[in-house]
Structure formats: C-alpha cells, structure tokens
Motif scaffolding. Structure first.
Motif, PDB file in Angstrom:
ATOM      1  N   ILE A   6       0.838  -1.202   0.000  1.00 11.44           N
ATOM      2  CA  ILE A   6       0.000   0.000   0.000  1.00 11.44           C
ATOM      3  C   ILE A   6       0.871   1.249   0.000  1.00 11.44           C
ATOM      4  O   ILE A   6       1.832   1.333   0.768  1.00 11.44           O
ATOM      5  N   LEU A  18      -2.609   7.352  10.027  1.00 13.22           N
ATOM      6  CA  LEU A  18      -2.938   6.175   9.198  1.00 13.22           C
ATOM      7  C   LEU A  18      -1.963   5.035   9.495  1.00 13.22           C
ATOM      8  O   LEU A  18      -2.363   3.874   9.609  1.00 13.22           O
ATOM      9  N   ALA A  22      -2.650   1.322  11.133  1.00 20.04           N
ATOM     10  CA  ALA A  22      -2.308   0.178  10.286  1.00 20.04           C
ATOM     11  C   ALA A  22      -1.478  -0.860  11.024  1.00 20.04           C
ATOM     12  O   ALA A  22      -1.320  -1.986  10.542  1.00 20.04           O
ATOM     13  N   LEU A  27      -0.103  -3.704   8.149  1.00 15.01           N
ATOM     14  CA  LEU A  27      -0.147  -3.329   6.736  1.00 15.01           C
ATOM     15  C   LEU A  27       1.236  -2.888   6.255  1.00 15.01           C
ATOM     16  O   LEU A  27       1.976  -2.210   6.965  1.00 15.01           O
ATOM     17  N   ILE A  29       3.133  -0.613   4.411  1.00 14.43           N
ATOM     18  CA  ILE A  29       2.878   0.736   3.902  1.00 14.43           C
ATOM     19  C   ILE A  29       4.140   1.443   3.433  1.00 14.43           C
ATOM     20  O   ILE A  29       5.162   1.440   4.110  1.00 14.43           O
ATOM     21  N   TYR A 281      -9.228   6.724  10.790  1.00 14.59           N
ATOM     22  CA  TYR A 281      -8.058   6.150  10.105  1.00 14.59           C
ATOM     23  C   TYR A 281      -8.289   4.676   9.801  1.00 14.59           C
ATOM     24  O   TYR A 281      -8.076   4.224   8.674  1.00 14.59           O
ATOM     25  N   GLU A 282      -8.763   3.941  10.807  1.00  7.59           N
ATOM     26  CA  GLU A 282      -9.109   2.543  10.549  1.00  7.59           C
ATOM     27  C   GLU A 282     -10.224   2.461   9.513  1.00  7.59           C
ATOM     28  O   GLU A 282     -10.211   1.589   8.639  1.00  7.59           O
ATOM     29  N   TRP A 285      -8.858   2.687   6.052  1.00  9.75           N
ATOM     30  CA  TRP A 285      -8.277   1.399   5.628  1.00  9.75           C
ATOM     31  C   TRP A 285      -9.364   0.414   5.255  1.00  9.75           C
ATOM     32  O   TRP A 285      -9.279  -0.282   4.239  1.00  9.75           O
ATOM     33  N   ARG A 286     -10.397   0.335   6.092  1.00 10.47           N
ATOM     34  CA  ARG A 286     -11.484  -0.595   5.787  1.00 10.47           C
ATOM     35  C   ARG A 286     -12.092  -0.279   4.421  1.00 10.47           C
ATOM     36  O   ARG A 286     -12.305  -1.173   3.599  1.00 10.47           O
ATOM     37  N   LEU A 289      -9.582  -1.045   1.469  1.00  9.96           N
ATOM     38  CA  LEU A 289      -9.116  -2.432   1.388  1.00  9.96           C
ATOM     39  C   LEU A 289     -10.260  -3.399   1.100  1.00  9.96           C
ATOM     40  O   LEU A 289     -10.092  -4.622   1.177  1.00  9.96           O
TER      41      LEU A 289
END
Lengths: 379, 379
Positions: A6, A18, A22, A27, A29, A281-282, A285-286, A289
């Motif tokens: 990512i 973020l 993560a 993740l 990143i 922030y989560e 990502w959700r 992704l």
C-alpha cells in the motif's frame, strides 16, 4: 487484502495516524513525501523522499504497489490515472481527486448534483472579479492549491478589489452561519456508506484553521439528519472509495450548506481515535481495502483542540504544559513529530473526553489555558 | 522526558504495542532483538539485531540511551545493573527483574513480604525433587527460563518423578482454583500506584497459554478488592517503576493467591488498548517516563481472545475468517507481524467489546468459531 503493498502520497500527520492505525493489521505501507524529515519518516515501514507533484516520481512510486491512497490532495493526478489504467487500485479515485482539487469544479459539481452550497460566481482573473462588485461581500477563493486558510480572502467591498487574487477562482457569498459542522463519511468498493457523528467546529478568528471541535455537535436531530444526508449523498455522487470529510455551514435559518470537502482523513476526525468504536483512520483502511465498514458509535462526548504553534515563536518545539494535561483524566495529546514550531503551524492535537458536555467544555477551557507550543528562540 | 532516547530490550508483540502507543508522543525508541525479522522491525524508529542475554550487546545498546525498559524478562541483568550505576534510568529496575527471573527467589519474596501464594518447596535437582513424594500432586517449575507454559510440569505421583526437570526449581501445591485472575498495576517514580480492573483468564487446557479473558472478572466486590490490594502491595514491595502484571488464583474458599508476576506489559492487558481510557502500554510509558498515571476506567465490558497458530499447520500464516470478524461490531483483531505460524504460536489477539456480559460471551464464542491461523503447508 491485508497483505497488499500500500502506498500513501504524503507523510504528514494524517499519514502518521494512518500508519498508527495500520499497525493492528500489519499493513505493508510505503510513504512518499518531499520532506526527508516528514512526520511519518521514523515509523513508516518504507519511506521515500520525492515530489508528490512530479509525474514520474508518483508513477514510479506507485507501479510496484497494489493500492495507492493519499493524505493530501495536491498530488499528480495524471500519474494516478496512469496507475489506475494499469490495474492498480487508486482510492480515492483520481477522477474524484481531480474534481476536488479545483474548487471551481467542486462547486459546479454540487450544483449539478443538487447538493446545497452557497451561491457562487466563477472568476477568471482580477479584472473579471472586479465586474462582480454587486456580489460583494464575498469570499474569494483560488480554484487550486488553497488549504488551511491559504488561498481564501474576504472581499468586503470595491476597496478590497486591488488585493484580489489574479488567478482563476470563485466568489462565494459569505454565509451568515450559526455554526460550522463536519461529517466524515466512508464509502467502500461495494458502495456501503457509513457516517461518523456530526461535529461542530470552531475556527480561529483570523487564520481560518480549526481551533477546536465538539462531538457530537449541539444541533437538533433534524439538522443532524440533514447534515448526514448531505454527506452520504455527496459521497454517493462522487462514487468515492475511501473517506470523504464534508465541511458544512448551518445557517441562521437552519439550512445546511456544503462548504468544501476533502477526500481523505481530516482534522475534524482526529478525536475518533480515542472517542469512537472505529477511528477515521481505521475506517479509511477498511474502505479502501474492500473490508466491511466499522461501527462509528462514540464512547461518549469528546472534543479536539488543535495544538498550534504559538505566535511569536519559531524554532525547536517545546510543549509547555504537557505534564498538566497528562495529569488530567481522559486528556490525550497527540504530537505530529515536527521538530520546528512556527506561528499557527499544526504541531499536534488534544482529544478530550468526559461524561457530559458541561464538564467537557470546562475541561476544554482548562486544556486551552494550560498548553502552548513555543521555542526558546522567539520568531 | 518525552524527548528521552528510550531503549526496549525485546522487539516482540509487546514491543510492537509499546511502539504503537508511543506514536502519540513521538517517543524516540530503539529496539534490540535477536531476530532480524522481529515484530517491531518494520515500525521501530531504530532497530538493532542482537542478543538480549549477552552482556556487551545489552551494555553497548544501552549506553547511548537515557531510559531502558524491557518487554521480556530473559535479559542480561548484569549489563542493566552496570547501566543503572552509570546513571541511566533502567525501569523496571534490574534488582526487580533479577528477583522475578528466578521463580525460586520470586516465591521466597512473597513469603518474606507476607504476600499470599501457594505453598511450595525449593528443589535442587531430580533426586531432591524425589524426596518430596508426600507433597505431590504438585506443579514442578524450573527456577529460570520458563515462560508460556514451558518450564512447568505437573507431577501427580511417584510415577511422574523420572520425567522431572533435573535443575533447580520448586514444587508448588496444585491449587484447586475457582478462577484465574490477573491485575495489572502501574507504579511510577513517585510511588503512585494505579490498577487496571481485575480480569478473569481462561487457559488452554493443555498448553498453559491464556486462551481468552473477560474484563471485568465476574467476582464479588470483596474478591476484587482483595486481588487489587495484593497487586498494589506486591508492586509496592518490589518498589517497581513500571508495570507489574500479577497473575492470581481465586481458590474455591474465596482466598486469593499470587501465581506469578511479570514486570512489563502482559497478555492479560491487551484489551486495554481498545477498552480502557488508558492502555497498559501508555500506562507503562507514563510510569517509566515520570509522568502522572492515566485513568484505567473501562468503556464497557470486554474480552480478549488469543489468536494461536492452529494445530497441524506450520508455514506462512493465513488468517482465515478475518473478514467475518471485521464485519462484526466492536471486534478488533490485532496481528503480531509474524510471517510463520506454528501450532500454538501467539500470532495475534482479538479484543471484543459489547454492552453487557451476556452478549459479550456470545460474541466471544462467535469469534472463536470463526477465525483460525493456518498455512497452506500442513505441519
């Protein structure tokens, strides 16, 4: 999806938060930022210094990754479009970023989609702006590259015209608003949409920066529903995958109008890290992704105070009063890993929670009185 | 204190969660771990590969730092003592780590300080152990180097004696307990002490690993107060600066006995990241950085399920069921950045929240049924 490579364009404080979110899912990143000492530098699994506006840099950064996102809109969209054509997932989509990058296009988009916004006139240059004396007083906004109060000026009357920007922009009727609100909305690939509770923002009187906010906003259920409905419809109209922060005016007549939007995590959602079941922030990502969106339920009322560099100081940052804050129950300072403070620079924020709004307001006042970011070298 | 150079001995999952919590305050953290691919590797501001048990490695790692802490007890304490003598802050203090590293000294310490613990007999070797047939059934514990169920054996009767460890250890009366409890307590430099709510742990029947826990424990207020009082007194007796996790037995007669302690963040406190006003990780930073301790108030009942590698699989980890979990409200998986799964390896944990214990228990069962860590290569 959790094993994707990512990329984030931008390594500032939004990128930092973020990254922190993560960690839970490990993740992988990669950060691109022009500043070798950007806030994300120290904890990014991968960090590359480079321009966000240079086609080749952005394209080459993205081509070895699976998913590319942003934490700032001022990026090379042509490169993102090329990556998208090659099958990369670019969220928010380049077409959405392009519309939002230019406030002129953004405003026209609202009109086209019957989304309520303040009346406006597009202007090409200073001479053109001067033709609209009748429209004043108004805000004059640059089409591109404005942020955090830069690129916005107030034109009260003909006298202000000589200082008007001489670039493409727009004149927007100054709204005599009751409150400024914001709703952060997430939309995933499947088109599922979820809103965070509406917040109430208070801006710095001069610098057009969020000074502090309260969540939830003290508004009627009808206004709340109107704000969320607009946010959901705006996310749907853009067809965005990711977060959309929708800043709104509540007029004295109870009307809700879109001020502007940002296709990414936003200053109006920092408190969600501590105060809500899922943070913005989560949730970002959700959304990008391809995962189900998380619950946005709050644990209780909360507030957020931006920690701005004190006027009159420039140099290595000193956080005066941190210990006082940390001795106060449910007061959470978050610093942005910026070595140098400057007047009004965003250096961090403080999330504050309490059981009711009254004690929360008192705690916010206490926090504001007890913390400042200074330097031992005055500016 | 926030600008100190801080070292952590160990870069496993506890280190990872300490790093994540440290982002808020931009702590400058240096990790030492023997594994080049340790969980902390990717996001540590500084990472050094090296032995935790080698004097020179630990000493040299610490000598350029201001504060040194641990996330595992099996470290070179002589090196830490040398650093402490040179004026470094080493928290928990080397003297505390030394007492806890050896279960024999740990048990004697409880007796000396009138802290309740199960009856025990020190043993020097297998022959010595064999002299205490009358004391069986008992647990036989190695003095040093046991963890996560290793170094503990159950000796039921004389027949089990030939398999007894042949090293210094202790025999401990098997307690017919009602529940296993844990209290995490923090103590800062000023001697201020704060407890997290008492939790109830359920261990894996064979592997002596925490399988899941509930917070708060379902116990009477009197038992709860007894557990917290023991935890506070134990932290005070050690004079520890930092976190102390106190594992306890609640006997069928309502007595509370210390099982063992760990001078660091602990598996029994992972849920505090999501479920409490301050997490055990932030609390550890507060305690060792000379800051006021944070509120440990819970946002509601919570549970934590350890995500263990499934029996029969060894190889690159695959998390089956993640999307199901992420679609369930207030279910928070946290993965430990371990590439390879093995049977019963701790690969992550899942925090679960709900408004009442009944629906929480149902959600825990749902989570346990719907997630497993496997590999496409069977073991």
């Amino acid at each position: 999806m959790l094993s994707s490579r990512i990329g984030i364009l931008g390594g500032g404080q939004l990128g930092l938060m973020l990254l922190q979110a993560a960690v839970d899912w490990n993740l992988d990143i990669h950060i691109l930022d022009p500043d070798a000492d950007a806030p994300c530098r120290r904890i990014a699994p991968h960090f590359q210094q480079g321009s966000l506006q240079d086609y080749d840099t952005v394209y080459n950064f993205g081509k070895s990754l699976d998913i590319i996102t942003i934490e700032i809109e001022k990026v090379n969209v042509d490169a993102l479009e090329a990556l998208e054509k090659e099958g990369k997932k670019v969220y928010p989509q380049p077409s959405v970023i392009r519309k939002i990058q230019d406030k002129r296009i953004q405003k026209q988009f609202y009109t086209e989609h019957q989304l309520p916004t303040a009346p406006f006139i597009l202007t090409e240059n200073r001479d053109d702006t001067a033709k609209h004396i009748d429209f004043l007083p108004a805000f004059h906004k640059l089409g591109k590259d404005g942020y955090d109060g830069r690129g916005v000026q107030r034109l009260r009357s003909a006298e202000d015209l000589p200082k008007a920007f001489d670039q493409p922009g727009l004149l927007e009727k100054a709204i005599d608003f009751e409150k400024e609100l914001a709703v952060i909305v997430a939309r995933n690939e499947k088109g599922e949409i979820s809103c965070f509770p509406t917040v109430e923002m208070v801006f710095h009187p001069e610098h057009n920066l969020v000074e502090y906010l309260f969540a939830p906003a003290e508004i009627s259920p009808a206004v709340d529903e109107k704000a969320k409905d607009i946010a959901r419809r705006t996310a749907g109209a853009f067809g965005i995958t990711g977060l959309l922060a929708v800043e709104l005016f509540l007029t004295k007549e109870g009307e809700v109008l879109i001020n502007e939007v940002a296709p990414r995590p936003h200053n109006s959602g920092h408190h969600t890290i501590r105060a809500n079941a899922t943070s913005q922030y989560e949730q970002h990502w959700r959304a990008i992704l391809g995962l189900p969106l998380g619950s946005t339920v709050p644990f209780g009322p909360s507030a957020m105070v931006n920690l701005l560099g004190e006027e009159g100081f420039e140099g290595p940052a000193v956080y005066e009063g941190m210990e006082t804050l940390l001795a106060t129950e449910q007061v959470y300072p978050f610093l942005y890993w910026k070595a140098i403070t400057k007047p009004f620079r965003k250096m961090g924020h403080i999330t504050i929670m309490d059981h009711d709004m009254e004690s929360l307001r008192e705690k916010v006042d206490f926090v504001k009185r007890n913390i400042r970011v200074i330097s031992y070298k005055p500016a």
